[in-house]
Design an enzyme around this catalytic site. Structure first.
Site, PDB file in Angstrom:
ATOM      1  N   LYS A   1       5.824   3.563   3.838  1.00 24.44           N
ATOM      2  CA  LYS A   1       6.786   2.497   4.124  1.00 24.44           C
ATOM      3  C   LYS A   1       7.088   1.656   2.883  1.00 24.44           C
ATOM      4  O   LYS A   1       8.177   1.112   2.738  1.00 24.44           O
ATOM      5  CB  LYS A   1       6.266   1.605   5.249  1.00 24.44           C
ATOM      6  CG  LYS A   1       6.341   2.279   6.608  1.00 24.44           C
ATOM      7  CD  LYS A   1       5.998   1.317   7.731  1.00 24.44           C
ATOM      8  CE  LYS A   1       6.415   1.879   9.078  1.00 24.44           C
ATOM      9  NZ  LYS A   1       5.580   3.040   9.480  1.00 24.44           N
TER      10      LYS A   1
ATOM     11  N   GLU B   1      12.458  -6.191  11.948  1.00 27.66           N
ATOM     12  CA  GLU B   1      11.771  -6.201  13.235  1.00 27.66           C
ATOM     13  C   GLU B   1      10.603  -5.227  13.114  1.00 27.66           C
ATOM     14  O   GLU B   1      10.632  -4.283  12.318  1.00 27.66           O
ATOM     15  CB  GLU B   1      12.729  -5.837  14.362  1.00 27.66           C
ATOM     16  CG  GLU B   1      12.757  -4.402  14.784  1.00 27.66           C
ATOM     17  CD  GLU B   1      13.404  -3.473  13.779  1.00 27.66           C
ATOM     18  OE1 GLU B   1      12.809  -2.419  13.545  1.00 27.66           O
ATOM     19  OE2 GLU B   1      14.470  -3.780  13.230  1.00 27.66           O
TER      20      GLU B   1
ATOM     21  N   SER C   1       1.294  10.571   5.642  1.00 23.44           N
ATOM     22  CA  SER C   1       2.170   9.401   5.520  1.00 23.44           C
ATOM     23  C   SER C   1       1.413   8.086   5.355  1.00 23.44           C
ATOM     24  O   SER C   1       1.925   7.157   4.748  1.00 23.44           O
ATOM     25  CB  SER C   1       3.097   9.325   6.730  1.00 23.44           C
ATOM     26  OG  SER C   1       2.354   9.356   7.938  1.00 23.44           O
TER      27      SER C   1
HETATM   28  C1  LIG Z   1       5.773   4.064  10.420  1.00 24.07           C
HETATM   29  C2  LIG Z   1       4.943   5.253  10.174  1.00 24.07           C
HETATM   30  C3  LIG Z   1       5.376   6.567  10.493  1.00 24.07           C
HETATM   31  C4  LIG Z   1       6.661   6.871  11.198  1.00 24.07           C
HETATM   32  O1  LIG Z   1       7.824   6.633  10.484  1.00 24.07           O
HETATM   33  P1  LIG Z   1       8.767   7.756   9.868  1.00 24.07           P
HETATM   34  O2  LIG Z   1      10.004   7.020   9.576  1.00 24.07           O
HETATM   35  O3  LIG Z   1       8.961   8.844  10.881  1.00 24.07           O
HETATM   36  O4  LIG Z   1       8.096   8.276   8.654  1.00 24.07           O
HETATM   37  C5  LIG Z   1       4.550   7.622  10.152  1.00 24.07           C
HETATM   38  N1  LIG Z   1       3.353   7.438   9.568  1.00 24.07           N
HETATM   39  C6  LIG Z   1       2.907   6.206   9.258  1.00 24.07           C
HETATM   40  C7  LIG Z   1       1.567   6.064   8.620  1.00 24.07           C
HETATM   41  C8  LIG Z   1       3.683   5.081   9.552  1.00 24.07           C
HETATM   42  O5  LIG Z   1       3.202   3.857   9.249  1.00 24.07           O
END
Ligand SMILES: *Cc1c(COP(=O)(O)O)cnc(C)c1O
Length: 413
Positions: free
Chosen positions: A85, A107, A376
């Site tokens: 993010k 948000e 992620s």
């Molecule tokens: C917010 C989040 C996601 C989901 O968001 P995408 O826009 O689909 O990438 C995935 N993994 C983590 C660790 C997140 O914080």
């Protein structure tokens, strides 16, 4: 692609009053994209502030367990605030500066995007307001605390169901009245044009690095790339660099929740019962009931618990360039435990969806497969959920002791 359409998906379904704001945002985005100095500044900022490039870690133990199939992990968990993010919010922060605005709003549901936005605003000297459902404010006290300490104002939204969708409405209401000096920091590759494209572009730093890294480390491209899909930003972030390489299979993993047959999931594409519709400013697949109302979704991972999906991914799925699959809550917790034990990495519950699907498919892949899992985010934030899912008795005792402690504090005169 024109006017923000990807095949039949995308577009900008926005109230008339926001048209001019979106026109100006599109112009600023196009200028930034055409200006190599913007990208250079962005990359330098991410190197300096967020530890980029993130490593592409060779998972030597898992690779051995899977008979020599080579498994790599792209470490977005090592970013500032612990997830991909950061790429999006820092990039949008630079764009805010370019547009000469001084205030940002966002948000947030579980609080991760709010946290990322609040850190960006602190770093860039911007005023920051985060809208959050009152229900979520109570559930996510630690994130609310940090956002406030970082200087953001967190506004609990008490209308409707007091959750994310009510917070979105409040944030839009704010924006209609404040668009001259305020930017709305959208958290994923969804929403009205230019957000899906802009967010996907900022996240493409993941795939640019991963492509260079795998070529340097392995001497060839990967055969498979797995990424979890909430709105779709981390998946698009890593996929885009490999779109022209048709030998690289791209797999998006959605939240299977209690199972696709249970109805309690957030698998808009893999679930088979998502339907094309228009909501939240864009056209894509949404989980809807028979008369088009948005359905309630479920996932153990808050970040994947969303009714819509990026119009760019919906198109790539229709074109059969990206395959979609789902992982259930039970599979996800098992995968999380296995990655922790095998490699000493604690993945976020969201990211564990990509891990779960890769683990499931690995035994059937060719023995010379080279797999990248996009991790992620990190899992520290999920301690409550994970301890609960695992049924850790020590954790229960800890919570009870804390509760007793706070009751004691309350009784003091
Ligand atoms: C917010 C989040 C996601 C989901 O968001 P995408 O826009 O689909 O990438 C995935 N993994 C983590 C660790 C997140 O914080």
């Amino acid at each position: 692609m024109s006017h923000g359409y990807h095949g039949i998906f995308g577009g900008a379904f926005i109230p008339e009053i926001l048209r001019e704001t979106f026109r100006r945002l599109s112009a600023a985005y196009s200028e930034a994209r055409a200006d190599p100095a913007f990208w250079a500044e962005y990359v330098q900022l991410m190197e300096n502030y967020s530890g980029r490039p993130t490593p592409l870690t060779f998972a030597s133990n898992l690779s051995r367990e899977f008979g020599g199939r080579r498994v790599y992990i792209k470490r977005e968990d090592l970013n500032q605030t612990g997830a991909h993010k950061a790429n999006n919010v820092m990039g949008q922060g630079l764009l805010v500066k370019r547009m000469g605005k001084r205030r940002v709003i966002a948000e947030t549901g579980a609080g991760q995007h709010g946290m990322a936005t609040a850190t960006m605003a602190a770093r860039m000297g911007l005023e920051c307001v985060i809208y959050m459902g009152a229900e979520d404010v109570e559930r996510q006290r630690p994130n609310v605390f940090w956002m406030e300490q970082l200087g953001a104002r967190v506004v609990p939204v008490t209308s409707g169901t007091r959750t994310l969708k009510d917070a979105i409405n409040e944030a839009l209401r704010d924006w209609v009245g404040s668009m001259d000096d305020t930017h709305y920091v959208l958290g994923t590759a969804c929403g009205a044009h230019p957000f899906p494209e802009m967010v996907a572009w900022l996240q493409s730093i993941i795939g640019d690095e991963a492509r260079r890294q795998i070529l340097a480390q392995e001497g060839r491209l990967p055969t498979h790339i797995y990424a979890c899909v909430g709105g779709g930003s981390n998946a698009l972030g890593i996929f885009q660099a490999f779109l022209p390489d048709t030998g690289v299979e791209l797999i998006g993993v959605e939240a299977g929740g209690d199972g696709l047959d249970s109805g309690r999931h957030a698998a808009r594409l893999a679930g088979g019962d998502g339907r094309v519709g228009v909501a939240h400013g864009y056209k894509s697949y949404f989980l809807q009931n028979a008369d088009g109302q948005m359905r309630d979704t479920h996932s153990v991972a808050a970040g994947l618990d969303y009714v819509g999906v990026s119009p760019i991914l919906a198109h790539l799925w229709r074109e059969k360039r990206v395959r979609f699959a789902a992982a259930t809550d039970v599979e996800v917790v098992a995968a999380l435990k296995r990655l922790m034990r095998a490699e000493g990495i604690i993945p976020a519950l969201e990211s564990s969806h990509a891990v779960a699907r890769a683990l499931k498919e690995l035994p059937d892949l060719p023995t010379d497969a080279v797999v990248i899992i996009n991790l992620s985010g990190r899992g520290d934030k999920d301690i409550l959920h994970v301890a609960d899912a695992i049924g850790d008795p020590g954790w229960r005792a800890f919570i009870q002791a804390k509760a007793a402690h706070y009751r004691g504090m309350g009784e003091r005169p």
